[in-house]
Design a protein around this motif. Structure first.
Motif, PDB file in Angstrom:
ATOM      1  N   PRO A   1       0.000  11.264  -6.465  1.00 26.84           N
ATOM      2  CA  PRO A   1      -0.967  11.226  -5.362  1.00 26.84           C
ATOM      3  C   PRO A   1      -1.909  12.418  -5.357  1.00 26.84           C
ATOM      4  O   PRO A   1      -3.090  12.289  -5.050  1.00 26.84           O
TER       5      PRO A   1
ATOM      6  N   GLU B   1      -5.221  12.820  -3.076  1.00 32.49           N
ATOM      7  CA  GLU B   1      -4.579  12.454  -1.811  1.00 32.49           C
ATOM      8  C   GLU B   1      -3.939  13.685  -1.180  1.00 32.49           C
ATOM      9  O   GLU B   1      -2.738  13.928  -1.315  1.00 32.49           O
TER      10      GLU B   1
ATOM     11  N   GLU C   1      -8.814   1.847  -1.452  1.00 37.35           N
ATOM     12  CA  GLU C   1      -9.246   1.492  -2.802  1.00 37.35           C
ATOM     13  C   GLU C   1      -9.055  -0.002  -3.087  1.00 37.35           C
ATOM     14  O   GLU C   1      -9.799  -0.596  -3.853  1.00 37.35           O
ATOM     15  N   ARG C   2      -8.063  -0.613  -2.455  1.00 40.80           N
ATOM     16  CA  ARG C   2      -7.709  -1.994  -2.796  1.00 40.80           C
ATOM     17  C   ARG C   2      -8.185  -3.031  -1.788  1.00 40.80           C
ATOM     18  O   ARG C   2      -8.317  -4.209  -2.119  1.00 40.80           O
TER      19      ARG C   2
ATOM     20  N   ASP D   1       0.322   3.185 -10.875  1.00 37.12           N
ATOM     21  CA  ASP D   1       1.272   3.944 -10.054  1.00 37.12           C
ATOM     22  C   ASP D   1       1.762   5.212 -10.721  1.00 37.12           C
ATOM     23  O   ASP D   1       2.379   6.054 -10.085  1.00 37.12           O
TER      24      ASP D   1
ATOM     25  N   SER E   1      -0.541   4.499   0.353  1.00 35.64           N
ATOM     26  CA  SER E   1      -1.165   5.538   1.164  1.00 35.64           C
ATOM     27  C   SER E   1      -2.461   4.991   1.744  1.00 35.64           C
ATOM     28  O   SER E   1      -2.905   3.882   1.381  1.00 35.64           O
TER      29      SER E   1
ATOM     30  N   TYR F   1       0.851  -1.192   0.000  1.00 37.24           N
ATOM     31  CA  TYR F   1       0.000   0.000   0.000  1.00 37.24           C
ATOM     32  C   TYR F   1       0.884   1.238   0.000  1.00 37.24           C
ATOM     33  O   TYR F   1       1.882   1.317   0.732  1.00 37.24           O
TER      34      TYR F   1
ATOM     35  N   ASP G   1      -4.856   4.595  -1.116  1.00 34.81           N
ATOM     36  CA  ASP G   1      -4.550   3.377  -1.880  1.00 34.81           C
ATOM     37  C   ASP G   1      -5.084   2.144  -1.151  1.00 34.81           C
ATOM     38  O   ASP G   1      -5.656   1.234  -1.761  1.00 34.81           O
TER      39      ASP G   1
ATOM     40  N   ARG H   1      -4.806  12.053  -7.510  1.00 37.73           N
ATOM     41  CA  ARG H   1      -5.783  11.087  -7.021  1.00 37.73           C
ATOM     42  C   ARG H   1      -6.600  11.672  -5.873  1.00 37.73           C
ATOM     43  O   ARG H   1      -7.398  10.970  -5.266  1.00 37.73           O
TER      44      ARG H   1
END
Length: 506
Positions: free
Chosen positions: A273, A278, A207-208, A269, A201, A199, A204, A276
């Protein structure tokens, strides 16, 4: 004994053999009551009192009950000396007894585990702590032993931890099982989500990971435990954006279920960030006491520090016991115990007065402290502060399954040197100690005025020791600073503090 109308009498050797076969030489505590009833003629209530008396080693009560047992056994045609022998064996082995085969198996297991502990200590502790992960006291005790053995312990981490504790080279990694509020399902979801890559962040992660298995409560606990500490933000920032990260994660999950693929999924990737979404608020990190308090909530123990850490030397000098040694203290002995309040339950007495049962936690574990109404009235404000190091003076109460402390006085630990009645013993060895050092000693004492008496032991090795009680104007406040100053003059362990009315544990 009687069979119908016929009276059957056994000779003494026969009786001894029957007793040996029936009850064994080693007697468990649970069998004491049955023997007392069947051989000694006790009622069940009397037998229970005998069991408790043996468990607490109440010598006077046991002596009285021994006479009753011998008399009762005589009525069952058992001679006095045999009855006394049986009673003595019960008293000896009711504490803890094994038969030979049981002892042999335990000895073999002990040998195996000792070998593993000696040759593979990190793997040994990883397996051991995982086994007892549900018992916070055990986890704290084993982690303390790791610290004493210089085994580095790493906090739980979403990218590195498994469900259980594990060896990571010569380091021990705390498992996700140690984090309260994170069940095995949630932990497995976190572990499965990082299968392709770590991961990056909190966004992230959300999301996963499967958010149906790993919910907000679990992620909040992971943040408090420090399991996301190197994912680009400090804990206060992570908590501030948690809801936003969860919403983005749920939104992405709904899109995937609908068969939609986002640009972020395609680019992976390569997306910055910031692109996204973040972004973290510009807020200060939690203060250290808040970090420790949140860790305690999430893990059940302090990890990156402890409110008592800088009191360790002082507690040792004052004879303040840690909770791991309390079970070895005699019942009724007055002791001093330091710790912080991590649990509290208040009740009303029959007189409608408030009292409390508190959980006092130190570096080795915790103990339940009973705070009766008179002590509670004087200390109620102190008990409200969960992160305030406290000193409790009280009597040890040894129960059947655990030890409690009956408090007689509660005070802030930092005030111990001012409020306790302490005698400072200083050992001065001649001829090593010079006149200049003696003069410096006097100056050092005068810089720390207080109420503690000072006794100087002037030692001439292999010849004599003179004990001198210094005058009232040289009474001191026995602080760590004073102790360190005197030890700088006369060597380590030249200072010993004796606290009035407090017993030790050998």
């Amino acid at each position: 004994r009687k069979h119908g109308r016929e009276k059957v009498t056994y000779h003494v050797p026969q009786l001894e053999e029957i007793l040996k076969e029936t009850y064994g030489v080693l007697v468990y505590q649970e069998q004491v009551m049955e023997i007392a009833v069947k051989l000694g003629g006790f009622t069940m209530g009397e037998a229970d009192k005998l069991r408790k008396a043996m468990g607490k080693k109440k010598v006077d009560l046991m002596a009285t009950m021994k006479d009753k047992f011998v008399i009762g056994a005589g009525k069952n045609m058992i001679r006095n000396e045999i009855a006394q022998k049986i009673f003595d064996e019960m008293a000896q082995f009711a504490e803890y007894g094994f038969n030979k085969s049981h002892a042999a198996v335990y000895a073999f297991i002990t040998y195996q585990t000792a070998w593993l502990k000696a040759h593979y200590p990190v793997e040994f502790f990883a397996s051991l702590i995982t086994t007892f992960a549900d018992n916070t006291d055990d986890v704290v005790a084993y982690l303390k032993e790791c610290e004493e053995k210089k085994i580095p312990v790493d906090p739980p981490h979403v990218n590195h931890s498994e469900w259980g504790f594990r060896a990571d080279g010569d380091r021990l990694r705390i498992g996700l099982c140690a984090v309260k509020g994170v069940g095995e399902g949630a932990a497995r979801a976190v572990i499965e989500g990082r299968s392709e890559k770590p991961y990056a962040s909190i966004f992230d992660l959300c999301e996963r990971v499967d958010l149906k298995r790993s919910n907000r409560k679990a992620l909040e606990s992971l943040i408090k435990a420090g399991a996301l500490d190197d994912l680009g933000a400090h804990r206060a920032q992570l908590m501030a954006v948690l809801d936003q990260a969860l919403e983005q994660g749920h939104s992405l999950g709904r899109e995937r279920e609908a068969g939609q693929t986002s640009l972020f999924d395609i680019l992976g990737d390569s997306v910055e960030p910031q692109a996204r979404g973040e972004r973290y608020p510009d807020i200060p990190p939690w203060p250290s006491n808040e970090v420790l308090a949140q860790e305690k909530l999430a893990l059940g123990f302090y990890l990156t520090g402890h409110p008592l850490t800088h009191f360790e030397d002082m507690m040792r000098r004052y004879g303040i016991l840690d909770t791991a040694r309390l079970p070895y203290a005699p019942d009724g002995q007055e002791v001093l115990v330091g710790g912080v309040v991590t649990g509290k339950k208040e009740i009303l007495t029959k007189k409608k007065e408030r009292m409390a049962f508190i959980t006092l936690t130190d570096l080795k574990g915790n103990v339940e402290v009973v705070v009766f109404s008179s002590v509670f009235r004087e200390s109620v404000s102190l008990l409200e502060k969960s992160d305030l190091p406290l000193l409790v003076r009280g009597r040890v109460d040894v129960g059947e399954d655990r030890v409690k402390l009956l408090a007689s006085e509660i005070m802030p630990l930092e005030e111990a040197s001012q409020r306790l009645s302490v005698t400072l013993h200083l050992t001065v060895r001649r001829p090593q100690a010079s006149r200049e050092q003696i003069a410096l000693m006097s100056n050092t004492l005068r810089l720390h005025p207080g109420r503690s008496r000072v006794v100087v032991h002037v030692v001439i090795p292999e010849k004599s020791e003179a004990i001198i009680s210094l005058p009232m104007d040289l009474r001191v406040n026995a602080t760590d600073e004073l102790v360190r100053g005197l030890e700088d003059l006369f060597g380590e362990e030249s200072v010993r503090l004796e606290t009035a009315g407090v017993g030790g544990v050998t």
